[in-house]
Scaffold this motif. Sequence first.
Motif, PDB file in Angstrom:
ATOM      1  N   GLN A  27       0.905  -1.130  -0.031  1.00 24.28           N
ATOM      2  CA  GLN A  27       0.101  -0.125   0.021  1.00 24.28           C
ATOM      3  C   GLN A  27       0.904   1.336   0.080  1.00 24.28           C
ATOM      4  OE1 GLN A  27      -1.168   2.370   2.521  1.00 24.28           O
ATOM      5  NE2 GLN A  27      -2.600   3.229   0.983  1.00 24.28           N
ATOM      6  N   SER A  28       1.993   1.167   0.791  1.00 19.45           N
ATOM      7  CA  SER A  28       2.583   2.471   0.916  1.00 19.45           C
ATOM      8  C   SER A  28       3.686   2.740  -0.311  1.00 19.45           C
ATOM      9  CB  SER A  28       3.375   2.544   2.319  1.00 19.45           C
ATOM     10  OG  SER A  28       4.373   1.458   2.516  1.00 19.45           O
ATOM     11  N   ASP A  29       4.328   1.620  -0.664  1.00 22.12           N
ATOM     12  CA  ASP A  29       5.255   1.579  -1.814  1.00 22.12           C
ATOM     13  C   ASP A  29       4.733   1.517  -3.326  1.00 22.12           C
ATOM     14  OD1 ASP A  29       7.080   1.695   0.283  1.00 22.12           O
ATOM     15  OD2 ASP A  29       7.721  -0.478  -0.058  1.00 22.12           O
ATOM     16  N   CYS A  30       3.318   1.018  -3.246  1.00 17.51           N
ATOM     17  CA  CYS A  30       2.684   0.758  -4.602  1.00 17.51           C
ATOM     18  C   CYS A  30       3.623  -0.049  -5.570  1.00 17.51           C
ATOM     19  CB  CYS A  30       2.652   2.209  -5.457  1.00 17.51           C
ATOM     20  SG  CYS A  30       1.462   3.162  -4.460  1.00 17.51           S
ATOM     21  N   CYS A  31       4.371  -1.021  -5.055  1.00 18.07           N
ATOM     22  CA  CYS A  31       5.233  -1.900  -5.784  1.00 18.07           C
ATOM     23  C   CYS A  31       5.306  -3.315  -4.764  1.00 18.07           C
ATOM     24  CB  CYS A  31       6.494  -1.358  -6.272  1.00 18.07           C
ATOM     25  SG  CYS A  31       7.652  -0.987  -4.845  1.00 18.07           S
ATOM     26  N   GLY A  32       5.623  -3.984  -5.107  1.00 16.34           N
ATOM     27  CA  GLY A  32       5.980  -5.548  -4.631  1.00 16.34           C
ATOM     28  C   GLY A  32       6.681  -6.409  -5.496  1.00 16.34           C
ATOM     29  N   GLY A  81      -4.171 -12.821  -8.183  1.00 17.38           N
ATOM     30  CA  GLY A  81      -3.916 -11.897  -9.207  1.00 17.38           C
ATOM     31  C   GLY A  81      -2.759 -11.250  -9.318  1.00 17.38           C
ATOM     32  N   GLY A  82      -2.014 -10.847  -8.205  1.00 13.63           N
ATOM     33  CA  GLY A  82      -0.835 -10.487  -8.426  1.00 13.63           C
ATOM     34  C   GLY A  82       0.143 -11.516  -8.823  1.00 13.63           C
ATOM     35  N   ILE A  83       0.115 -12.631  -8.595  1.00 16.05           N
ATOM     36  CA  ILE A  83       1.096 -13.651  -8.968  1.00 16.05           C
ATOM     37  C   ILE A  83       1.141 -13.849 -10.507  1.00 16.05           C
ATOM     38  CG2 ILE A  83       1.407 -16.087  -9.193  1.00 16.05           C
ATOM     39  CD1 ILE A  83       0.551 -16.261  -6.022  1.00 16.05           C
ATOM     40  N   HIS A 134      -1.088  -3.752 -10.637  1.00 18.63           N
ATOM     41  CA  HIS A 134      -2.128  -4.468  -9.960  1.00 18.63           C
ATOM     42  C   HIS A 134      -2.090  -3.813  -8.492  1.00 18.63           C
ATOM     43  CE1 HIS A 134      -4.275  -7.926  -8.501  1.00 18.63           C
ATOM     44  NE2 HIS A 134      -3.343  -8.155  -7.623  1.00 18.63           N
ATOM     45  N   ILE A 135      -1.058  -3.884  -8.072  1.00 16.56           N
ATOM     46  CA  ILE A 135      -0.882  -3.077  -6.456  1.00 16.56           C
ATOM     47  C   ILE A 135      -1.695  -1.795  -6.407  1.00 16.56           C
ATOM     48  CG2 ILE A 135       0.484  -2.393  -4.855  1.00 16.56           C
ATOM     49  CD1 ILE A 135       2.535  -4.810  -5.708  1.00 16.56           C
ATOM     50  N   THR A 136      -1.317  -0.840  -7.547  1.00 15.05           N
ATOM     51  CA  THR A 136      -1.869   0.487  -7.635  1.00 15.05           C
ATOM     52  C   THR A 136      -3.390   0.503  -7.629  1.00 15.05           C
ATOM     53  OG1 THR A 136       0.169   1.167  -8.431  1.00 15.05           O
ATOM     54  CG2 THR A 136      -1.702   2.742  -8.807  1.00 15.05           C
TER      55      THR A 136
END
Length: 91
Positions: A20-25, A63-65, A73-75
């Motif tokens: 949520q805070s980094d908008c990436c993973g 969905g992320g995988i 996707h995260i955004t």
Amino acid sequence: MPLSHEHQMSLLKDILTNHQSDCCGSVSECEQVERLVKSLMINMDIDSNVKTILTEIYEYSQGGIGASDLDAHITTHQDNLSQWVDDIDQY
């Protein structure tokens, strides 16, 4: 030594907060979320309201995988991530 469900929830919250805070993973983080949720879903000590949230988080991790653009996707799920973190804090 297996993690208690409290530690699992804390780890899950940490990963979601970072997304949520980094908008990436990473895909490996999504896979970790998937494993945590699966483990928590079979735990009888977990409230049924939390299991509803966990189902949504599981779908997010799936969905992320499979996402071609994980950051997008995260955004796209920023509001959900914020809500899930808030919901986890209440249990």
